[in-house]
Design a protein around this motif. Structure first.
Motif, PDB file in Angstrom:
ATOM      1  N   ARG A  41      19.466  49.020  39.141  1.00 25.71           N
ATOM      2  CA  ARG A  41      18.517  49.853  39.901  1.00 25.71           C
ATOM      3  C   ARG A  41      17.882  49.013  41.015  1.00 25.71           C
ATOM      4  O   ARG A  41      17.333  47.952  40.760  1.00 25.71           O
ATOM      5  N   GLY A  42      17.999  49.495  42.258  1.00 25.21           N
ATOM      6  CA  GLY A  42      17.433  48.783  43.396  1.00 25.21           C
ATOM      7  C   GLY A  42      18.411  47.868  44.108  1.00 25.21           C
ATOM      8  O   GLY A  42      18.017  47.092  44.972  1.00 25.21           O
ATOM      9  N   HIS A  43      19.692  47.951  43.800  1.00 22.56           N
ATOM     10  CA  HIS A  43      20.735  47.136  44.434  1.00 22.56           C
ATOM     11  C   HIS A  43      20.796  47.505  45.927  1.00 22.56           C
ATOM     12  O   HIS A  43      21.053  48.632  46.301  1.00 22.56           O
ATOM     13  N   VAL A  44      20.557  46.503  46.761  1.00 18.51           N
ATOM     14  CA  VAL A  44      20.433  46.697  48.200  1.00 18.51           C
ATOM     15  C   VAL A  44      21.499  45.892  48.937  1.00 18.51           C
ATOM     16  O   VAL A  44      21.893  44.807  48.495  1.00 18.51           O
ATOM     17  N   LEU A  45      21.927  46.409  50.075  1.00 21.53           N
ATOM     18  CA  LEU A  45      22.825  45.698  50.979  1.00 21.53           C
ATOM     19  C   LEU A  45      22.062  45.366  52.252  1.00 21.53           C
ATOM     20  O   LEU A  45      21.328  46.206  52.777  1.00 21.53           O
ATOM     21  N   VAL A  46      22.233  44.159  52.758  1.00 23.19           N
ATOM     22  CA  VAL A  46      21.680  43.758  54.041  1.00 23.19           C
ATOM     23  C   VAL A  46      22.869  43.511  54.962  1.00 23.19           C
ATOM     24  O   VAL A  46      23.711  42.657  54.670  1.00 23.19           O
ATOM     25  N   MET A  81      10.872  46.576  42.431  1.00 26.29           N
ATOM     26  CA  MET A  81      11.699  46.972  41.294  1.00 26.29           C
ATOM     27  C   MET A  81      11.230  46.315  40.003  1.00 26.29           C
ATOM     28  O   MET A  81      11.824  46.533  38.949  1.00 26.29           O
ATOM     29  N   ASN A  82      10.190  45.492  40.099  1.00 27.33           N
ATOM     30  CA  ASN A  82       9.662  44.785  38.932  1.00 27.33           C
ATOM     31  C   ASN A  82      10.774  44.029  38.202  1.00 27.33           C
ATOM     32  O   ASN A  82      10.868  44.050  36.976  1.00 27.33           O
ATOM     33  N   ALA A  83      11.623  43.374  39.005  1.00 27.00           N
ATOM     34  CA  ALA A  83      12.774  42.649  38.464  1.00 27.00           C
ATOM     35  C   ALA A  83      12.352  41.271  37.959  1.00 27.00           C
ATOM     36  O   ALA A  83      11.434  40.656  38.493  1.00 27.00           O
ATOM     37  N   ASP A  84      13.044  40.799  36.940  1.00 29.93           N
ATOM     38  CA  ASP A  84      12.793  39.455  36.407  1.00 29.93           C
ATOM     39  C   ASP A  84      13.480  38.381  37.253  1.00 29.93           C
ATOM     40  O   ASP A  84      13.083  37.221  37.233  1.00 29.93           O
ATOM     41  N   CYS A 110      17.756  41.808  38.744  1.00 33.11           N
ATOM     42  CA  CYS A 110      18.193  41.475  37.390  1.00 33.11           C
ATOM     43  C   CYS A 110      17.008  41.617  36.439  1.00 33.11           C
ATOM     44  O   CYS A 110      15.881  41.250  36.783  1.00 33.11           O
ATOM     45  N   TYR A 111      17.297  42.151  35.256  1.00 31.63           N
ATOM     46  CA  TYR A 111      16.256  42.443  34.279  1.00 31.63           C
ATOM     47  C   TYR A 111      16.588  41.769  32.952  1.00 31.63           C
ATOM     48  O   TYR A 111      17.726  41.870  32.474  1.00 31.63           O
ATOM     49  N   ALA A 112      15.622  41.098  32.369  1.00 29.54           N
ATOM     50  CA  ALA A 112      15.825  40.397  31.098  1.00 29.54           C
ATOM     51  C   ALA A 112      16.295  41.383  30.036  1.00 29.54           C
ATOM     52  O   ALA A 112      15.746  42.477  29.893  1.00 29.54           O
ATOM     53  N   GLY A 113      17.340  40.984  29.332  1.00 26.66           N
ATOM     54  CA  GLY A 113      17.849  41.795  28.235  1.00 26.66           C
ATOM     55  C   GLY A 113      18.692  42.983  28.674  1.00 26.66           C
ATOM     56  O   GLY A 113      19.096  43.791  27.829  1.00 26.66           O
ATOM     57  N   LYS A 114      18.952  43.128  29.959  1.00 28.61           N
ATOM     58  CA  LYS A 114      19.746  44.262  30.429  1.00 28.61           C
ATOM     59  C   LYS A 114      20.922  43.767  31.266  1.00 28.61           C
ATOM     60  O   LYS A 114      20.741  43.029  32.228  1.00 28.61           O
ATOM     61  N   ARG A 115      22.119  44.193  30.881  1.00 29.68           N
ATOM     62  CA  ARG A 115      23.329  43.803  31.611  1.00 29.68           C
ATOM     63  C   ARG A 115      23.474  44.646  32.867  1.00 29.68           C
ATOM     64  O   ARG A 115      23.119  45.822  32.875  1.00 29.68           O
TER      65      ARG A 115
END
Length: 140
Positions: A41-46, A81-84, A110-115
Motif C-alpha cells: 500500500r502506497g507503492h509510488v513511482l518517481v 503510509m505509516n511505514a516501518d 515496508c511494514y513489520a511482519g507483512k510481506r
C-alpha cells in the motif's frame, strides 16, 4: 550504452496526460504516480520528465535533480503510509527486471511482519488509489 530509448513508452504517455494516473507530485523535473499493481500500500513511482532509458543512460546532472525529488517523495510516502521502512528499487534492462524502458524509481513502503506482494500480481481499485494519493499529497 544500452539499446535505444522508445519515446512512445507508457510513461511518456502518462507525462503528456494521454493516459490516466494517480498523480501525487509533479514539477518541471518529474512526475510521481501510484503504481497500479503495487507491492504494498502506497507503492509510488518517481519518473523523470526528460527521457532516458535507465540509470546508465541518464545525464548525471538530471539524475542529481531527480534524486532530490525521490528523497522528498520518499519522506512523504513513509510518513503518510505509516511505514516501518521504505524500499527504493530501480532496474536496468530486462535481465534486472526493468519492464518499462524509461528511467523510474520505485518507492515501496515496508511494514513489520507483512510481506510485500510480487510486483504486478495485485491490482488496486481506482477508488483505493485515489484515497492513497490524496493521503500522500497532504504531506507534499
Amino acid at each position: 550504452m544500452s539499446t535505444s530509448y522508445d519515446q512512445n513508452n507508457i510513461f511518456t504517455k502518462i507525462i503528456a496526460g494521454d493516459l490516466p494516473s494517480h498523480k501525487i507530485y509533479e514539477d518541471d523535473v518529474c512526475i510521481s504516480i501510484l503504481d497500479i499493481m503495487p507491492e504494498s500500500r502506497g507503492h509510488v513511482l518517481v519518473i523523470p520528465k526528460k527521457g532516458a532509458r535507465n540509470l546508465i543512460d541518464v545525464d548525471p546532472n538530471d539524475l542529481a535533480e531527480l534524486m532530490k525529488r525521490v528523497q522528498k517523495i520518499a519522506v512523504a510516502v513513509k510518513i503518510s503510509m505509516n511505514a516501518d521502512g521504505l524500499l527504493l528499487r530501480q532496474a536496468n534492462e530486462e535481465v534486472a527486471g526493468q519492464t518499462v524502458y524509461h528511467l523510474h524509481f520505485h518507492l515501496i513502503p515496508c511494514y513489520a511482519g507483512k510481506r510485500r506482494s510480487r510486483h504486478g500480481s495485485v491490482e488496486v481499485s481506482n477508488e483505493d488509489l485515489a484515497e492513497i494519493a490524496d493521503h500522500i499529497k497532504k504531506l507534499l
